[in-house]
Design an enzyme around this catalytic site. Structure first.
Site, PDB file in Angstrom:
ATOM      1  N   ASP A 392      86.140 -20.552  50.204  1.00  0.00           N
ATOM      2  CA  ASP A 392      87.114 -18.824  50.439  1.00  0.00           C
ATOM      3  C   ASP A 392      85.617 -18.304  50.980  1.00  0.00           C
ATOM      4  O   ASP A 392      85.844 -17.972  51.482  1.00  0.00           O
ATOM      5  CB  ASP A 392      87.514 -18.938  49.766  1.00  0.00           C
ATOM      6  CG  ASP A 392      89.036 -19.483  49.514  1.00  0.00           C
ATOM      7  OD1 ASP A 392      89.297 -20.237  50.472  1.00  0.00           O
ATOM      8  OD2 ASP A 392      89.731 -19.390  48.486  1.00  0.00           O
TER       9      ASP A 392
HETATM   10  P1  NAP Z   1      87.617 -21.658  46.278  1.00  0.00           P
HETATM   11  O1  NAP Z   1      87.923 -21.278  47.023  1.00  0.00           O
HETATM   12  O2  NAP Z   1      88.549 -22.224  45.064  1.00  0.00           O
HETATM   13  O3  NAP Z   1      87.399 -23.210  46.221  1.00  0.00           O
HETATM   14  C1  NAP Z   1      86.163 -24.112  45.233  1.00  0.00           C
HETATM   15  C2  NAP Z   1      86.297 -25.395  46.343  1.00  0.00           C
HETATM   16  O4  NAP Z   1      85.567 -26.006  44.974  1.00  0.00           O
HETATM   17  C3  NAP Z   1      87.424 -26.021  46.758  1.00  0.00           C
HETATM   18  O5  NAP Z   1      87.290 -26.590  48.002  1.00  0.00           O
HETATM   19  C4  NAP Z   1      87.599 -27.042  45.876  1.00  0.00           C
HETATM   20  O6  NAP Z   1      87.052 -28.560  46.636  1.00  0.00           O
HETATM   21  C5  NAP Z   1      86.231 -28.108  45.474  1.00  0.00           C
HETATM   22  N1  NAP Z   1      85.800 -28.105  43.482  1.00  0.00           N
HETATM   23  C6  NAP Z   1      86.778 -28.230  42.867  1.00  0.00           C
HETATM   24  N2  NAP Z   1      86.623 -29.268  41.511  1.00  0.00           N
HETATM   25  C7  NAP Z   1      85.343 -29.528  42.523  1.00  0.00           C
HETATM   26  C8  NAP Z   1      84.297 -30.630  41.823  1.00  0.00           C
HETATM   27  N3  NAP Z   1      84.587 -30.802  40.743  1.00  0.00           N
HETATM   28  N4  NAP Z   1      82.888 -30.756  42.251  1.00  0.00           N
HETATM   29  C9  NAP Z   1      82.719 -29.915  43.169  1.00  0.00           C
HETATM   30  N5  NAP Z   1      83.763 -29.633  44.308  1.00  0.00           N
HETATM   31  C10 NAP Z   1      84.645 -29.004  43.905  1.00  0.00           C
HETATM   32  O7  NAP Z   1      86.802 -21.360  45.665  1.00  0.00           O
HETATM   33  P2  NAP Z   1      85.303 -20.288  45.912  1.00  0.00           P
HETATM   34  O8  NAP Z   1      84.815 -20.046  47.359  1.00  0.00           O
HETATM   35  O9  NAP Z   1      83.976 -19.791  44.467  1.00  0.00           O
HETATM   36  O10 NAP Z   1      86.493 -18.397  45.899  1.00  0.00           O
HETATM   37  C11 NAP Z   1      86.913 -17.918  44.960  1.00  0.00           C
HETATM   38  C12 NAP Z   1      87.760 -17.824  44.898  1.00  0.00           C
HETATM   39  O11 NAP Z   1      89.153 -17.333  43.636  1.00  0.00           O
HETATM   40  C13 NAP Z   1      87.985 -16.533  46.376  1.00  0.00           C
HETATM   41  O12 NAP Z   1      89.571 -17.042  46.988  1.00  0.00           O
HETATM   42  C14 NAP Z   1      88.943 -15.546  45.488  1.00  0.00           C
HETATM   43  O13 NAP Z   1      89.117 -14.481  46.595  1.00  0.00           O
HETATM   44  C15 NAP Z   1      89.522 -16.390  44.522  1.00  0.00           C
HETATM   45  N6  NAP Z   1      89.274 -14.734  43.911  1.00  0.00           N
HETATM   46  C16 NAP Z   1      88.301 -15.054  43.179  1.00  0.00           C
HETATM   47  C17 NAP Z   1      88.531 -14.239  41.484  1.00  0.00           C
HETATM   48  C18 NAP Z   1      86.886 -13.820  40.838  1.00  0.00           C
HETATM   49  O14 NAP Z   1      86.902 -12.625  40.285  1.00  0.00           O
HETATM   50  N7  NAP Z   1      85.957 -14.787  40.858  1.00  0.00           N
HETATM   51  C19 NAP Z   1      89.115 -12.639  41.658  1.00  0.00           C
HETATM   52  C20 NAP Z   1      90.205 -13.323  42.748  1.00  0.00           C
HETATM   53  C21 NAP Z   1      90.433 -14.128  43.421  1.00  0.00           C
HETATM   54  P3  NAP Z   1      87.818 -30.203  46.194  1.00  0.00           P
HETATM   55  O15 NAP Z   1      88.911 -30.085  45.779  1.00  0.00           O
HETATM   56  O16 NAP Z   1      87.975 -30.414  47.160  1.00  0.00           O
HETATM   57  O17 NAP Z   1      86.474 -31.113  45.569  1.00  0.00           O
END
Ligand code: NAP
Length: 469
Positions: A392
């Site tokens: 994301d």
């Molecule tokens: P993400 O959008 O959740 O994407 C993570 C990606 O990692 C997934 O597409 C997944 O694809 C891949 N993945 C998972 N396990 C894996 C592994 N073992 N090896 C390789 N790839 C792996 O993560 P992000 O880009 O870090 O974004 C964070 C999200 O959380 C955002 O939507 C954000 O708004 C939300 N959020 C975060 C917080 C915070 O405090 N950090 C707070 C509120 C909301 P596969 O399944 O294909 O592997």
């Protein structure tokens, strides 16, 4: 213990809590911050222990034993489970406030009407409402994050939901008002449990329309509620330390929630009532979009030629615990004179500072961790962007697609790099449940696989290439 010593101990504990928060602002002093917090709490417990009016010390011992029995196993959860662990802590904070408020009410009721001032009753009702709604709200939030089977992950919505919630809140506040005005009435002890049940129900109803992706923000908001409940409890018990500690807790939760909302370009109202993540927006385009896959060998060859490599870590790096392998990759690239920077998105992963913690654990210098706003202007000069399990936070749809649930969220401009390699295991979407066109872009190549395995492969290729074994 004299009154003066007790007050001095409370001031010392408050000062330690403030320093704890201050030191936790920086990874270099964070450990000291944790120790200061522990010291502050120890001073607070000891000061309470020696208070002259405490007769039943055995209850303090039982409470400490219960705290250890729950706290020690909770401290052992993996880093990826910290958000739900934090939610559980808030649930316990809410429960404590609610139970203490309830006990105080019945105690005063039986001791006599002179105990009830309007101020104390207002504080008590707020304590009980906030405490119990924080309890069920936090338990539900923890369950959603833990992906407990019988708790729906997606937002649960129905027509008139906000109206129902608001009505319930107004009824609870109205009944609370009646108790404030008539705390000693014959019906008052029967009304009290009704308010408790409404608060418990309100906590559940408040959280069910909120999707998993917004849960970390909601947890920060619940943190603020737990802090406010503690403040109210401080007024009820006339305990200044509880008031200051609760205020620190509440305001830090609120500030954190504001920072997270800003990083996602969302308003509080949108997080609480927006039912984010409800619609699965996988767009079925006219033609089938194709991913281009690359081998670690090919990717390593391209990386060797680069002068600037930007690594974009995300939740997947945390899941696979790839940070130590990423450190080895960093070392290999640096050895070749390549500049390597890490692009840190404020909400990458599942909690604020998630990536910073993991990369610090792997001893990557803080100076190479660059905040999103600072790295984005360098991205057009970047030869290779290596996305390690992020989705994301690198999705260009956030810039222009008004129908996307992440529209308006600032992103790391991985799409502006000359070449992008993206590591993930499958074609599954990220947390917001939407496709990412970065993966179909002409200059993007996928490295499918577990992040740790793929990065290990890259390291192997690079170390082989430089003649090292
Ligand atoms: P993400 O959008 O959740 O994407 C993570 C990606 O990692 C997934 O597409 C997944 O694809 C891949 N993945 C998972 N396990 C894996 C592994 N073992 N090896 C390789 N790839 C792996 O993560 P992000 O880009 O870090 O974004 C964070 C999200 O959380 C955002 O939507 C954000 O708004 C939300 N959020 C975060 C917080 C915070 O405090 N950090 C707070 C509120 C909301 P596969 O399944 O294909 O592997």
């Amino acid at each position: 213990m004299t009154h003066a010593i007790l007050q001095a101990s409370y001031i010392l504990a408050t000062a330690l809590f403030i320093f704890a928060l201050h030191w936790m602002n920086d990874p270099k002093t964070a450990r000291r911050g944790v120790y200061a917090g522990v010291a502050g709490m120890t001073v607070a417990v000891l000061a309470t222990w020696f208070q002259p009016f405490i007769i039943h010390h055995v209850w303090i011992i039982i409470a400490i034993a219960a705290g250890f029995a729950v706290g020690v196993p909770l401290s052992m959860v993996p880093l990826t489970a910290v958000p739900q662990r934090t939610a559980l802590s808030h649930a316990f904070g809410g429960l404590a406030a609610g139970v203490v408020g309830t006990a105080e009410y019945y105690l005063w009721y039986h001791e006599g009407p002179e105990n009830f001032t309007t101020f104390r009753m207002v504080a008590l009702i707020l304590e009980v409402l906030l405490g119990f709604l924080t309890l069920t709200g936090s338990l539900l939030a923890a369950g959603k994050l833990q992906e407990v089977k019988w708790i729906p992950q997606r937002p649960v919505t129905y027509p008139g939901q906000n109206f129902v919630n608001l009505t319930l809140l107004v009824i609870a506040l109205g009944l609370g008002g009646a108790l404030v005005l008539h705390p000693t009435a014959a019906w008052a002890p029967q009304l009290f449990p009704v308010i408790v049940v409404l608060a418990l129900l309100f906590g559940v109803l408040l959280i069910i329309p909120i999707g998993g992706a917004d849960m970390p923000t909601v947890i920060a908001i619940l943190n603020a509620y737990a802090g406010l409940a503690a403040v109210a409890m401080g007024f009820v018990l006339d305990n200044k330390l509880l008031i200051t500690a609760g205020a620190l807790d509440g305001s830090s939760g609120l500030i954190l929630a504001i920072i997270m909302c800003k990083a996602m370009n969302r308003s509080f109202g949108n997080v609480l009532f927006g039912a984010f993540g409800q619609v699965q927006q996988l767009k079925a385009g006219g033609e089938l979009k194709v991913y281009k896959a690359e081998t670690p060998e090919g990717a390593a060859q391209v990386m060797e030629q680069a002068s600037l490599v930007v690594i974009v870590p995300g939740y997947g790096m945390a899941v696979s615990q790839a940070q130590h392998k990423v450190r080895e990759l960093y070392d290999q690239l640096k050895k070749r004179g390549i500049t390597v920077k890490f692009a840190i998105h404020p909400v990458a992963g599942r909690m604020p500072g998630h990536m910073n913690v993991l990369l610090a654990e792997a001893d990557i210098p803080y100076t190479d961790l660059i905040e999103m706003d600072d790295i984005n202007s360098d991205m057009p000069q970047c030869d290779v962007a290596l996305v390690v399990g992020a989705n994301d936070v690198v999705n260009p749809a956030a810039r222009y697609d008004k129908t996307s649930p992440i529209y308006g969220m600032p992103i790391i401009a991985a799409d502006k790099a000359r070449t992008t390699f993206a590591i993930k295991r499958s074609k599954n979407p990220g947390f917001a449940g939407i496709d990412n066109e970065l993966y179909f872009a002409p200059h993007t190549w996928m490295l499918f696989g577990d992040a740790k395995t793929v990065v290990s492969e890259l390291v192997k290729q690079l170390s082989g290439g430089s003649g090292m074994h």
